[in-house]
Design an enzyme around this catalytic site. Structure first.
Site, PDB file in Angstrom:
ATOM      1  N   LYS A 136       1.093  -1.243  -0.047  1.00  0.00           N
ATOM      2  CA  LYS A 136       0.557  -0.050  -0.182  1.00  0.00           C
ATOM      3  C   LYS A 136       0.760   1.140  -0.124  1.00  0.00           C
ATOM      4  O   LYS A 136       1.457   0.979  -0.182  1.00  0.00           O
ATOM      5  CB  LYS A 136      -1.323  -0.074   0.807  1.00  0.00           C
ATOM      6  CG  LYS A 136      -1.947  -1.226   1.249  1.00  0.00           C
ATOM      7  CD  LYS A 136      -2.709  -1.616  -0.038  1.00  0.00           C
ATOM      8  CE  LYS A 136      -3.882  -2.326   0.135  1.00  0.00           C
ATOM      9  NZ  LYS A 136      -3.792  -3.921  -0.637  1.00  0.00           N
TER      10      LYS A 136
HETATM   11  C1  LIG Z   1      -9.607  -3.289  -1.533  1.00  0.00           C
HETATM   12  C2  LIG Z   1      -9.008  -3.597  -0.820  1.00  0.00           C
HETATM   13  N1  LIG Z   1      -9.530  -4.064   1.457  1.00  0.00           N
HETATM   14  C3  LIG Z   1      -9.097  -4.295   2.066  1.00  0.00           C
HETATM   15  C4  LIG Z   1      -7.503  -4.976   1.978  1.00  0.00           C
HETATM   16  C5  LIG Z   1      -7.137  -5.955   2.890  1.00  0.00           C
HETATM   17  O1  LIG Z   1      -6.697  -4.601   3.521  1.00  0.00           O
HETATM   18  P1  LIG Z   1      -5.487  -5.917   5.198  1.00  0.00           P
HETATM   19  O2  LIG Z   1      -4.680  -6.262   4.119  1.00  0.00           O
HETATM   20  O3  LIG Z   1      -4.458  -4.652   5.527  1.00  0.00           O
HETATM   21  O4  LIG Z   1      -6.492  -6.656   6.150  1.00  0.00           O
HETATM   22  C6  LIG Z   1      -7.056  -5.154   0.998  1.00  0.00           C
HETATM   23  C7  LIG Z   1      -5.485  -5.025   1.474  1.00  0.00           C
HETATM   24  O5  LIG Z   1      -4.655  -5.716  -0.087  1.00  0.00           O
HETATM   25  C8  LIG Z   1      -6.864  -3.688   0.132  1.00  0.00           C
HETATM   26  O6  LIG Z   1      -6.859  -4.351  -1.434  1.00  0.00           O
END
Ligand SMILES: Cc1ncc(COP(=O)(O)O)c(C=O)c1O
Length: 379
Positions: free
Chosen positions: A184
């Site tokens: 990210k």
């Molecule tokens: C669009 C989206 N939503 C939610 C998530 C979930 O994030 P996390 O890995 O921090 O739980 C991601 C992570 O890759 C994502 O790209």
């Protein structure tokens, strides 16, 4: 695999090392003063009244759905062209995700028209996801939500620093969720943040993050409390000081790094122009300022995506695919809600994500563009 040009890369320097080392020296590792500072800095940056740091964006989305009151029998509308976490968060509460289609080739975000068609008496919330950091049509979605008395939750995992009409994404809906996963725009390893302007939501989310307890270990350490009550069913979704220190250091680089991402996106667009319209480049004239998290392209209709990806891999270029539509996964087949999602399916078949990160050299962007042209001529 040793990639010549990876899909993403992390901008860590001595600042992050120092920040983590300071925490180790302090010996206070769980949520405390550094997390509070990170939350304040993040809230100020996005222009939200409250920011609540959590273990990851999946936890943030889960808490948002719980705080929104979703439960068995409820429905929440969500794009299928997203990471599965957006839909899973709804399912954790016992509610049902109902999938909506995306706008089109130029705009891979959830379509307001498709949301409207999916609304039933059971609908309680709309979860939007700002694909690649490009804004969903928030004014129209908020208006629709108001008409039908629905809560809007933003999955802003891709959109750290994105804006629409001068307002940061994640602050348009009642609740916004950010991810600090290593790919990210800022990273803490695992990590996430919830933002809201609503005091009651904020209080509820802070409590849900830590077992529904009324005080934290930190409060007791500071002598502000000696016991606690448990006022509801909560979770352990607390972040730790090491990650918060990383997040605070990363946040300082965000503005410069997002600007660099936008410049590189522009260079990609110009370099790929000779392949348009066979290759389609989404979001070219999109409203707002994007965090340019992803660089998606759509291959010509009917191309063999796998051999294209293999071809680039052979040249040491890593690509990816955002996303296999959630409604096509085995675990979600019963959720198909009868409606086909033709735009999502057509776009997903053609979408390939190119390397994009602030430290990507311009010459590598040109190299990737050349490799794409060669690969398409060959296939
Ligand atoms: C669009 C989206 N939503 C939610 C998530 C979930 O994030 P996390 O890995 O921090 O739980 C991601 C992570 O890759 C994502 O790209």
């Amino acid at each position: 695999m040793q990639w010549k040009i990876p899909l993403s890369d992390i901008d860590f320097g001595p600042e992050e090392g120092q920040a983590v080392n300071d925490i180790l020296q302090s010996k206070w590792l769980t949520m405390g003063a550094v997390t509070q500072k990170f939350e304040q800095a993040f809230a100020a940056y996005v222009g939200a009244k409250h920011a609540i740091a959590v273990t990851n964006a999946t936890a943030a989305l889960h808490l948002a759905c719980v705080a929104a009151g979703l439960g068995p029998g409820d429905e929440a509308i969500v794009p299928s062209l997203t990471f599965v976490a957006t839909a899973n968060a709804i399912r954790y509460t016992g509610a049902t995700p109902v999938f909506a289609d995306i706008v089109g080739e130029q705009d891979l975000n959830i379509s307001c028209h498709s949301i409207e068609k999916a609304i039933t008496k059971r609908t309680r919330a709309i979860l939007v996801m700002h694909y690649g950091g490009y804004a969903c049509d928030m004014p129209s979605i908020l208006e629709l939500a108001r008409e039908h008395d629905l809560i809007v939750i933003e999955d802003a995992a891709h959109a750290i620093g994105s804006e629409l009409a001068g307002r940061k994404l994640g602050t348009w809906g009642e609740l916004g969720c950010f991810s600090f996963f290593p790919n990210k725009n800022i990273t803490t390893g695992e990590g996430g943040m919830l933002v809201t302007n609503d005091d009651e939501y904020a209080q509820r989310l802070r409590s849900l993050r830590s077992h529904g307890m009324t005080t934290l270990t930190w409060d007791r350490h500071k002598g502000h409390a000696w016991s606690y009550d448990v006022v509801g069913l909560g979770y352990n979704y607390r972040i730790d000081e090491i990650r918060s220190a990383l997040g605070a250091a990363q946040l300082k680089k965000l503005v410069v790094n997002n600007e660099r991402r936008r410049q590189l996106t522009q260079i990609y667009r110009e370099a790929l122009q000779e392949l348009v319209p066979q290759v389609s480049i989404p979001f070219v004239h999109h409203a707002g300022i994007s965090a340019a998290h992803l660089m998606p392209v759509l291959l010509p209709t009917g191309s063999d995506k796998l051999s294209f990806i293999e071809n680039l891999k052979g040249q040491g270029i890593q690509t990816s695919f955002h996303y296999p539509p959630v409604h096509t996964f085995t675990a979600f087949r019963s959720n198909r809600n009868g409606g086909a999602l033709p735009v999502t399916e057509a776009v997903a078949e053609r979408e390939v994500t190119l390397p994009l990160y602030p430290t990507l050299p311009e010459r590598d962007v040109l190299l990737v563009a050349r490799a794409i042209a060669d690969a398409l001529h060959r296939s």
